[in-house]
Each structure stands twice: as C-alpha cells, then as structure tokens.
Design an enzyme around this catalytic site. Structure first.
Site, PDB file in Angstrom:
ATOM      1  N   GLU A  33       6.732 -28.600  12.768  1.00 49.70           N
ATOM      2  CA  GLU A  33       7.710 -28.459  11.693  1.00 49.70           C
ATOM      3  C   GLU A  33       8.251 -27.026  11.662  1.00 49.70           C
ATOM      4  O   GLU A  33       9.446 -26.791  11.524  1.00 49.70           O
ATOM      5  CB  GLU A  33       7.040 -28.818  10.359  1.00 49.70           C
ATOM      6  CG  GLU A  33       7.925 -28.712   9.139  1.00 49.70           C
ATOM      7  CD  GLU A  33       9.032 -29.757   9.094  1.00 49.70           C
ATOM      8  OE1 GLU A  33       9.864 -29.679   8.190  1.00 49.70           O
ATOM      9  OE2 GLU A  33       9.060 -30.645   9.978  1.00 49.70           O
ATOM     10  N   TYR A  34       7.335 -26.063  11.831  1.00 47.76           N
ATOM     11  CA  TYR A  34       7.729 -24.656  11.862  1.00 47.76           C
ATOM     12  C   TYR A  34       8.721 -24.424  13.007  1.00 47.76           C
ATOM     13  O   TYR A  34       9.763 -23.801  12.831  1.00 47.76           O
ATOM     14  CB  TYR A  34       6.493 -23.758  12.016  1.00 47.76           C
ATOM     15  CG  TYR A  34       6.825 -22.288  12.065  1.00 47.76           C
ATOM     16  CD1 TYR A  34       6.883 -21.529  10.897  1.00 47.76           C
ATOM     17  CD2 TYR A  34       7.118 -21.660  13.274  1.00 47.76           C
ATOM     18  CE1 TYR A  34       7.215 -20.180  10.937  1.00 47.76           C
ATOM     19  CE2 TYR A  34       7.448 -20.320  13.324  1.00 47.76           C
ATOM     20  CZ  TYR A  34       7.495 -19.584  12.155  1.00 47.76           C
ATOM     21  OH  TYR A  34       7.835 -18.267  12.197  1.00 47.76           O
ATOM     22  N   LYS A 113     -11.300   5.382   8.560  1.00 43.64           N
ATOM     23  CA  LYS A 113     -10.242   5.934   9.400  1.00 43.64           C
ATOM     24  C   LYS A 113     -10.042   4.943  10.538  1.00 43.64           C
ATOM     25  O   LYS A 113     -10.948   4.701  11.341  1.00 43.64           O
ATOM     26  CB  LYS A 113     -10.651   7.302   9.954  1.00 43.64           C
ATOM     27  CG  LYS A 113      -9.549   7.970  10.750  1.00 43.64           C
ATOM     28  CD  LYS A 113      -9.899   9.433  11.014  1.00 43.64           C
ATOM     29  CE  LYS A 113      -8.699  10.212  11.537  1.00 43.64           C
ATOM     30  NZ  LYS A 113      -8.250   9.754  12.840  1.00 43.64           N
ATOM     31  N   LYS A 309     -15.772  12.575  10.843  1.00 42.02           N
ATOM     32  CA  LYS A 309     -15.845  11.806  12.090  1.00 42.02           C
ATOM     33  C   LYS A 309     -17.289  11.389  12.359  1.00 42.02           C
ATOM     34  O   LYS A 309     -18.186  12.236  12.407  1.00 42.02           O
ATOM     35  CB  LYS A 309     -15.338  12.667  13.268  1.00 42.02           C
ATOM     36  CG  LYS A 309     -13.839  12.933  13.238  1.00 42.02           C
ATOM     37  CD  LYS A 309     -13.058  11.646  13.287  1.00 42.02           C
ATOM     38  CE  LYS A 309     -11.963  11.510  14.278  1.00 42.02           C
ATOM     39  NZ  LYS A 309     -11.643  12.356  15.306  1.00 42.02           N
ATOM     40  N   CYS A 430     -13.558 -25.554  43.427  1.00 40.19           N
ATOM     41  CA  CYS A 430     -14.642 -24.755  42.848  1.00 40.19           C
ATOM     42  C   CYS A 430     -14.986 -25.271  41.441  1.00 40.19           C
ATOM     43  O   CYS A 430     -14.119 -25.339  40.575  1.00 40.19           O
ATOM     44  CB  CYS A 430     -14.203 -23.295  42.768  1.00 40.19           C
ATOM     45  SG  CYS A 430     -15.377 -22.220  41.936  1.00 40.19           S
TER      46      CYS A 430
HETATM   47  S1  IVH Z   1      -4.403   9.457   5.417  1.00 36.72           S
HETATM   48  C1  IVH Z   1      -1.523  13.561   5.968  1.00 36.72           C
HETATM   49  N1  IVH Z   1      -5.935   7.404   5.928  1.00 36.72           N
HETATM   50  O1  IVH Z   1      -5.456   9.547  11.186  1.00 36.72           O
HETATM   51  C2  IVH Z   1      -2.381  12.591   6.655  1.00 36.72           C
HETATM   52  N2  IVH Z   1      -4.951   8.527   7.765  1.00 36.72           N
HETATM   53  O2  IVH Z   1      -6.006  12.246  12.199  1.00 36.72           O
HETATM   54  C3  IVH Z   1      -3.009  11.637   5.699  1.00 36.72           C
HETATM   55  N3  IVH Z   1      -5.503   7.541   9.938  1.00 36.72           N
HETATM   56  O3  IVH Z   1      -2.188  10.481  11.641  1.00 36.72           O
HETATM   57  C4  IVH Z   1      -3.552  10.527   6.445  1.00 36.72           C
HETATM   58  N4  IVH Z   1      -6.766   5.924   9.171  1.00 36.72           N
HETATM   59  O4  IVH Z   1      -2.485   8.040  11.138  1.00 36.72           O
HETATM   60  C5  IVH Z   1      -5.169   8.376   6.460  1.00 36.72           C
HETATM   61  N5  IVH Z   1      -7.288   5.573   6.217  1.00 36.72           N
HETATM   62  C6  IVH Z   1      -6.527   6.531   6.728  1.00 36.72           C
HETATM   63  C7  IVH Z   1      -6.326   6.645   8.114  1.00 36.72           C
HETATM   64  C8  IVH Z   1      -5.535   7.668   8.596  1.00 36.72           C
HETATM   65  C9  IVH Z   1      -6.262   6.479  10.254  1.00 36.72           C
HETATM   66  C10 IVH Z   1      -4.782   8.385  10.924  1.00 36.72           C
HETATM   67  C11 IVH Z   1      -3.425   8.802  10.452  1.00 36.72           C
HETATM   68  C12 IVH Z   1      -3.299  10.245  10.833  1.00 36.72           C
HETATM   69  C13 IVH Z   1      -4.532  10.520  11.588  1.00 36.72           C
HETATM   70  C14 IVH Z   1      -5.023  11.902  11.296  1.00 36.72           C
END
Ligand code: IVH
Length: 714
Positions: A33-34, A113, A309, A430
């Site tokens: 359908e989609y 992150k 990190k 195979c």
């Molecule tokens: S806040 C002004 N939140 O990490 C920068 N960044 O190393 C504020 N990144 O270029 C960023 N996850 O693209 C933020 N939860 C998160 C993130 C994040 C990945 C990336 C971001 C930035 C880089 C910095």
C-alpha cells in the site's frame, strides 16, 4: 493546478507513514500500500515539475548524484568541545563553572557523547532548508541531499518558528553497522573499521542513493541559531524537539554537584553498551542558557560544556586459531578464535578478520597475542598484533594455502576475483551456499522453476530435502507438497494462522517445471543457472552457440584454446580478436565470451566439485542441449569402429586431449567428462589421477593410446 492538492495530500500521508514505520515501529498500512502511494506521488511529481519540493518524501530514496558538495557558512560557529580524561579533570571543570557563575550548585546535564559525525539542520518556516557538516567550524559541506534520505529526520515541522537550527550527530546504529560490514565481507569489499568511519564514508558519497541504502540515523543534542522560539534552558529546547518529533539524544541526567556528575558518568558507563550505537564519552553541559552566556567561549570551545572520555577498552588475548566461514554467496571469511577475554561489558571469544588482505595488513598469525576491542563498543575486532609476544618461527597466514585451495564446506575450487579482497568458493553445488544457489538456479533467467523463491529455498534447505540445486531433481511431488512453510501473517498482523504447507497444487507446478528444466531448458539457461563466475547470460548464450550439449563442455577444445589466450581486457582492442588463435578463427566468437570465462569454466570442470556435478547430471540423465542441437545422422556413424562406446579421457597424452576427443568422435564414439557406470573405456595417459581410481573401482576398463589405436584399426 489540477494536482497540487493531491500532491500535498500524498506528501503529508507518506510523511505520516514514514514516521509510523521508522520512528514508532507501528505501521498502519502494508508495504504494498505504501509503495502504491509512493508511486502515485512519484508519477504526479514527474508530470508536474513546477511543484518540485526538495523535502518531498520521494527524495528519501535519493535524488540525482552531485558533482561536488557546496560549502556554506554556519549561522553560528560550530565549536569543538574540551575533553576530560580523568575524574580530577572533571572536578577542575566543575570548579571553573562554580567560579565563573559564583555558585555552589549548578544545574547541569550529563548525556552520552555519540560517536558519529556532527551535523547542523537548518529549518526555515518549518521546512528543512539545508544541512551542513561541521567542516572547519565556520563553513561546512552542504549535505542536504544525503541528509534527506535519513529516515528519522523530519523534513518539515508543523507550527515551527521562522528559523530553527538543530545540531546533532549522524551515526550508524550498531546492528546496521554489523550488517553492513557482513554484506561488505560477503561482497568481497573492505569493511569499515568502525561505525564512525562508516558514517563519515557514507555521508561523503555524492550519490544520495548510496546514502539511502545505508542505515544512518540522527539524534539531536543542541540548539544552534533560533529566531522566534522562546527558549531559556536546554529543557525548553528538548520540549520543542519533542513537539516537532525530532529525535533527541538520551538518556539525560540532571545533576547539580560534582558527586552527582561523577555518579552519572559511572552510570552511563554501564548503560552505554546497550544504547545500540557507539558512545565514547559523557557530555556535561550547563542547563540554563543565560548561565551559558555568562560563561562564554574560548576561541575553540564553549566554557559551559566538556566531554569526559571513557578510556577505550582494549585487552590482550591469544589467537588460538583461524577458522573459515563460508558465506551464502561463497565468500570465505576468516574468523579469529580467541582465548575468551572480557571487553566492554561482554566476553569475546571470536572476531571476524574479514579477509586475507586485512590479515596481511595487520599481519595476524595463528598463535599471536592480539589486542582486542569492540568497534563502536559492540562488534569485537582484532586491533593489532603484539609482535614482541610472537613465538619464534610462526608462519604468516595465507588463507587459500591454509585451505589447500579448497572450500572447507564442499571442497570446490576457490578463487579471488580481480579487484576483490575476498576468496570465494565457486561451486554452485556447495551446501553452504545452498539457499543462494538454489534461488539463483530457480530464477527467471536461469531455469525458471515455478514457485521456488528464496523463502521456499530456505525451507527446502532447512528441512534437509535439498542441500544443493541438483538435489531438486531427486524430490517427488509429495516431498514438495508436504514442505512446511512459515505461518502466514493475517491482515491485522496480530493472529497467526497455524500450519501452512507448500501444497499439492504448487508442488505439481514446481515438479512440472523441474521436468521441463530437465528435458527442455536449453544449454544456455543451464550454464547461467550453474553460476560459474564470469559466465553470465550472454557468455552462456555464446557457449551454447558453440556447443551442442553440456557434456561437450568439459572436453571442449574451444574452451581450452580460449582459456590459454591472454586476458584480452589487457590487450588493445585490435589484438582482442580471437582470430589470433588459428584454432579459434573459424568460430567467430563474440565479445561476450573471453579467456577469463573460459578459464573459470576449465577450472570448474576440472575440479573435484565440477566432476561431482558432471557425475550427478549423468546419474540424473540430464544433458542439456543447445538450440542448435541436432543429433548426428545415424548413417554417418554406422559401421564406424567406436559406435555406441563412451570414453573418458584423463592424464597426459601425446597430444592435447581435445585431439583425442576429435579422433574418438570421428570414429563414432562419444566423450564424456566424468567416469560413471555408463563409461565404456577410460583413455588414460600419464597420471590418470582420481578418474583412473574411479574407473578401477567401477570396473571400467582403462586403456592407453596404443590400445585405442588398435581399436580403431579393428
Ligand atoms: S554538545 C559546542 N552533546 O562531539 C559543542 N556534542 O567533540 C557542544 N557530540 O562536534 C556539543 N555527542 O558533534 C554535544 N551529546 C552530545 C554529543 C556531542 C556527540 C559531538 C559534537 C561535537 C563533538 C565535540
């Protein structure tokens, strides 16, 4: 404008279904359908180019490729973020915040992150205007076309402010990454080292269709430029994202003290392995936008944010062995068998080594101590070898030699096609490739077996009725009729009907088409069905023009002469002419059949697996004929000394085997490729090999050249 209403309606409807499907996992309509709505919109858009909209859902599958990315200035600089590598550094960061704001407790957020590629989405009046990479922070690449194919990014927002810039991360979810690398291994292509590389590599593609085919996703994590939305804190922004159904990064901890920050970081370290995508840290941000402004920026990063990190987890362990997996298309993938070791939350005991080239790049050997990590926190991978710990005299690993140049599953020939990194098994019988080869064998351009698609092939293999294509000819109508299929889904998708069998009617149809394949399908279709490398439809047609029946191919002088020619891909056009070879001139072979295909055919028919195939066909009484097959007039052979006798030729003789074939045929005999109970004589020269052993075991007389000469004179 006759159709603008319908177009708008279809766009809205498709956007709604996209969201139901990709974000909510709650589709309301069937795929068919989609597709119908999608095609209707596509057709209307094609007929009404003036109603073009870059955010139409039809562009989700990718528009035309670009020549290059354009650069565009960011509305606000896209800054980097300071990294913190130890708890002490987190404490220092928090003290700077306290000092800067003159406060003891500060409302902050802690969130994952994401290990991806930063991206800025600019929505103007609710429509995605463009999307940029970070670039140098001031200007980025305009990747709008690629971004539009990412399904969880809304292309339009309802009741949106005049300008809204959403910043976030584009990444590849772990599952999709694992699947993509599996597919690349299978296709003989180099794998991506980690999800971040896969994402960056994909976004660099100038062809949005490539991007559409890759499982990318987006999560927002910050606000860029904004006109018209009244936002005081990160939480206000989050609510706005929710309203627009723009997916946001999560989980988010709200904290106010150093202890709470550290606790959140530790909690995230446990949770992050289950997020379904790579994370390499925890981002700590001030919640309140006024406080952010007070703190301000350094030249490269905001003072109101930092990223803790996590140390990458890498462990040493022993590589005990390298085993080989045969993929569904025959690709041979080496796998490291490891002394189990605990890395990033789970015990790792195996890791793919992808292919021989990768093994050589890292110089991985059996008995090595290796460094193991999880690519994107999820997929176990061997990073490098600790060469200092290598035992003396450890030989380098070379996959084909380790396998004795045979497929571990079927002992078929293996090879590494030019331009590919993987070795593969090229035997269509195979068992490891059963589903793929049966599906191909049954395909419309191959033997066109009615009702035998992939899902039925899977069931045939699972139920052990067929382990290879030729097994199909040993099955009865009842075997097919009783085959148990997956239960059908009912239309409401909730209830499942019980047992479902292939059924008498479909079984009879399939059985009849097998009979037709056995007796009527021409040689070219059979050759294509056998999936010999480089023997596509047109090469198969040319081979079929040059031969009368399949059993003529193993001893074919044309194939062996052609195989001895240099590869004419490497020759200039004028030298490509097969007229170069005196024996081939008369055949006027066209460009669809060259030395490479001939070499593959020769390798296949000479291999143990190829011999087995020929014997099986012989046993089944199958010898496909070309369209130009005409039995030699009986009169012509009557009275000749070898009439009714079938020969097989092996070993090294005083002239090439095709010469002997010609002599035998000129005297009324037949030559077949493999020894069976139907063979009358094996003509054997020096080194008769497996054929001689087989002839002896079947009681087939083995004769030499002298005996043949005698027969001819009698
Ligand atoms: S806040 C002004 N939140 O990490 C920068 N960044 O190393 C504020 N990144 O270029 C960023 N996850 O693209 C933020 N939860 C998160 C993130 C994040 C990945 C990336 C971001 C930035 C880089 C910095």
């Amino acid at each position: 404008m006759l159709f603008d209403n319908r177009i708008a309606e279809l766009r809205a409807e498709l956007n709604r279904h996209n969201k139901l499907y990709y974000q909510d996992a709650q589709p309301e309509i069937s795929d068919a359908e989609y597709d119908r709505l999608f095609r209707e919109l596509e057709d209307l858009e094609k007929a009404n180019p003036d109603l073009y909209d870059p955010n139409s859902p039809t562009l989700r599958v990718g528009g035309a490729p670009l020549d290059a990315f354009e650069q565009k200035a960011h509305l606000l600089p896209m800054l980097s973020i300071d990294d913190l590598f130890a708890e002490q550094e987190v404490a220092d960061f928090f003290r700077r915040l306290q000092k800067g704001l003159g406060l003891d407790e500060i409302p902050l957020t802690v969130e994952p992150k994401i290990d991806g590629v930063a991206c800025s989405l600019v929505y103007r009046n609710g429509s995605l205007e463009y999307a940029l990479t970070r670039g140098d922070g001031t200007r980025g690449d305009d990747i709008s076309q690629n971004v539009r194919t990412i399904r969880n990014i809304p292309l339009s927002l309802e009741n949106a402010p005049p300008l809204l810039e959403v910043r976030g991360e584009i990444f590849m979810p772990s599952e999709g990454f694992a699947k993509l690398n599996e597919q690349r291994d299978e296709a003989g292509l180099d794998p991506f080292a980690n999800p971040r590389n896969a994402t960056a590599g994909t976004l660099k593609s100038l062809d949005p269709k490539v991007v559409a085919s890759r499982p990318l996703a987006f999560l927002a994590h910050g606000l860029g430029a904004n006109e018209g939305a009244n936002l005081d804190t990160e939480d206000d922004f989050r609510k706005l994202l929710e309203q627009f159904q723009i997916p946001r990064n999560s989980p988010v901890w709200h904290v106010r003290t150093l202890d709470e920050i550290l606790a959140a970081i530790r909690e995230l370290d446990v949770k992050r392995h289950d997020l379904g995508h790579g994370t390499d840290g925890a981002v700590i941000k001030v919640l309140d936008f006024d406080q952010r402004e007070t703190l301000g920026f350094t030249s490269r990063a905001p003072r109101w944010a930092a990223a803790f990190k996590y140390p990458p987890e890498q462990k040493e362990t022993l590589l005990k062995d390298i085993t080989i997996q045969v993929g569904r298309t025959g690709v041979l993938t080496p796998v490291a068998e490891l002394e189990p070791v605990f890395v990033s939350g789970t015990t790792v005991s195996r890791a793919t080594l992808h292919n021989q080239e990768e093994i050589e790049r890292k110089d991985v050997r059996i008995g090595d101590t290796v460094l193991v990590e999880k690519a994107g926190e999820i997929i176990p991978s061997v990073v490098s070898v600790v060469v200092a710990k290598r035992p003396d005299n450890t030989p380098a690993y070379f996959l084909p030699e380790a396998l004795n140049y045979q497929c571990p599953s079927c002992h078929g020939p293996i090879e590494k096609p030019d331009g590919f990194v993987a070795w593969r098994c090229v035997n269509f019988e195979c068992p490891a490739q059963a589903v793929t080869s049966i599906t191909h064998f049954a395909g419309r351009k191959a033997l066109d077996l009615d009702g035998l698609g992939e899902s039925v092939a899977i069931k045939l293999v699972e139920s052990k009725l067929a382990a290879s294509p030729l097994d199909l000819f040993t099955l009865s109508v009842d075997d097919f009729a009783n085959l148990l299929l997956d239960p059908a889904k009912s239309s409401d998708g909730l209830t499942q009907s019980k047992e479902r069998r292939f059924g008498e009617k479909r079984a009879t149809t399939l059985f009849n088409s097998l009979e037709k394949a056995r007796t009527e399908m021409p040689l070219n279709r059979w050759l294509f069905a056998m999936g010999i490398p480089q023997v596509g439809e047109s090469a198969a047609r040319e081979l079929s023009r040059l031969h009368k029946k399949l059993s003529d191919l193993p001893g074919s002088a044309i194939i062996s002469d052609l195989a001895d020619l240099p590869d004419f891909e490497e020759l200039s056009k004028s030298k490509r002419k097969k007229e170069n070879h005196p024996g081939l001139q008369q055949y006027q072979i066209d460009d669809n059949l060259g030395p490479v295909a001939a070499q593959h055919l020769r390798t296949f028919f000479q291999s143990e697996a190829g011999q087995t195939v020929l014997a099986k066909l012989d046993e089944l009484g199958i010898d496909p004929r070309s369209d130009n097959y005409a039995p030699d007039p009986v009169a012509a052979t009557e009275g000749l000394p070898l009439v009714g006798k079938t020969f097989v030729i092996t070993g090294t003789l005083s002239a090439p085997r095709p010469e002997f074939k010609k002599i035998i045929e000129a005297n009324g005999g037949k030559v077949s490729g493999s020894v069976s109970s139907k063979t009358d004589f094996l003509l054997s020269g020096e080194g008769g090999g497996s054929k001689q052993t087989k002839a002896e075991s079947l009681g087939v007389p083995v004769i030499d050249e002298a005996a043949l000469t005698e027969m001819l004179q009698s």
